[in-house]
Design an enzyme around this catalytic site. Structure first.
Site, PDB file in Angstrom:
ATOM      1  N   SER A 140       0.827  -1.198   0.000  1.00  0.00           N
ATOM      2  CA  SER A 140       0.000   0.000   0.000  1.00  0.00           C
ATOM      3  C   SER A 140       0.871   1.262   0.000  1.00  0.00           C
ATOM      4  CB  SER A 140      -0.965  -0.035   1.196  1.00  0.00           C
ATOM      5  OG  SER A 140      -1.978   0.924   1.062  1.00  0.00           O
ATOM      6  N   ASP A 237      -9.885  -4.872  -4.657  1.00  0.00           N
ATOM      7  CA  ASP A 237      -9.351  -3.883  -3.720  1.00  0.00           C
ATOM      8  C   ASP A 237     -10.295  -2.682  -3.682  1.00  0.00           C
ATOM      9  OD1 ASP A 237      -7.921  -1.949  -2.309  1.00  0.00           O
ATOM     10  OD2 ASP A 237      -5.989  -2.581  -3.138  1.00  0.00           O
ATOM     11  N   HIS A 267      -7.611  -5.628  -0.561  1.00  0.00           N
ATOM     12  CA  HIS A 267      -6.522  -4.657  -0.425  1.00  0.00           C
ATOM     13  C   HIS A 267      -5.320  -5.218   0.333  1.00  0.00           C
ATOM     14  CE1 HIS A 267      -4.389  -0.929  -0.126  1.00  0.00           C
ATOM     15  NE2 HIS A 267      -4.417  -0.955   1.188  1.00  0.00           N
TER      16      HIS A 267
END
Length: 293
Positions: A140, A237, A267
């Protein structure tokens, strides 16, 4: 692939004794869904003059080493980080996982942090805790930070693996808000950024954090990175669209770029099959770098 990688560790490392042979089974057992008994490791701290101390775990071993960069307001104890640590341990490769300033066990206050400060954290880890070529694995926001590290330390960053890489995402998300909402946030000086990952349902961010993050956006121009890059992203996601990984692939100068999409991936990409894919991807890059070394 994971089993093959573990067996290759025997050939790479030679005979390292019974404890190494037992440790080599850990990632294989984890990949197959069996419980794994992990050795407890104490937290170390990287001390920095006039800056918060950074908490980290480090495995000594051969290069290329692997460094895991967590996501926004996350820490070094997640499934992806510990699975990679087990895997690197089985192969005898160096590995580092750490907490950013204001996160996890590191010093500092989260509300006083900026993207620029976390970028400095990553560079400190690279400079002070590692030697030789490194594979950076960024989850991320860590995927955004790994790009900056590769730009700043091109001689040391040998390859990148992004997991739901969120390049520029904080800024682009803010700019998609209605102008009235943006002006209201600027006036209040606070943005309650929605999240599903804490009890409050939002992260409280100072407006200055958004302004500072704009200085680190990358997707509006070519990104001067030429090392191998692998970008893994879940198509389910709901936090960071998989199209961002496609944008990164388009913007980097490297020709050795693969985008790997998992149709059912979320995610965090922390399910068993997600972890196997991540470990296999890192294993393939280790083999690739060994071939060209």
């Amino acid at each position: 692939m994971a089993v093959a990688g573990a067996l290759r560790g025997l050939m790479r490392g030679g005979c390292r004794g019974a404890s190494a042979a037992v440790g080599l089974l850990s990632p294989v057992r984890a990949a197959l869904g069996f419980p794994v008994c992990r050795l407890k490791s104490s937290i170390s701290f990287l001390t920095r003059p006039d800056q918060p101390h950074l908490a980290y775990h480090k495995l000594k071993g051969r290069n290329p080493g692997v460094i895991f960069l967590p996501g926004f307001n996350s820490n070094m104890n997640g499934r992806k980080a510990t699975a990679l640590e087990d895997f690197c341990n089985s192969l005898g490769h160096a590995f580092v996982r750490f907490d950013y300033t204001g996160c996890g066990s590191s010093d500092g206050k989260f509300e006083e942090c900026t993207f620029g400060k976390w970028r400095k954290d990553v560079l400190c880890i690279l400079d002070e805790l590692t030697d030789g070529p490194q594979i950076l694995v960024g989850s991320s926001m860590g995927g955004w930070l790994m790009l900056h590290a590769a730009i700043a330390r091109p001689d040391k960053v040998a390859a990148l693996v992004g997991v739901a890489a969120a390049a520029d995402y904080l800024v682009t998300t803010f700019k998609k808000l209605p102008i009235e909402t943006q002006n209201e946030i600027e006036e209040k000086g606070e943005w309650r950024f929605p999240t599903r990952y804490n009890e409050e349902g939002y992260y409280s961010l100072k407006y200055g954090v958004i302004q500072e993050a704009e200085n680190h956006c990358l997707l509006n121009s070519p990104i001067p990175i030429t090392c191998p890059i692998r970008l893994i992203h879940g198509m389910n996601d709901s936090d960071v669209p998989w199209q961002i990984s496609m944008q990164i692939a388009d913007r980097v100068l490297s020709k050795d770029v693969d985008v790997i999409l998992r149709k059912t991936g979320q995610h965090r990409m922390s399910e068993k099959e997600d972890i196997k894919l991540l470990v296999n991807t890192v294993d393939d890059l280790i083999d690739k770098l060994a071939t060209f070394s």
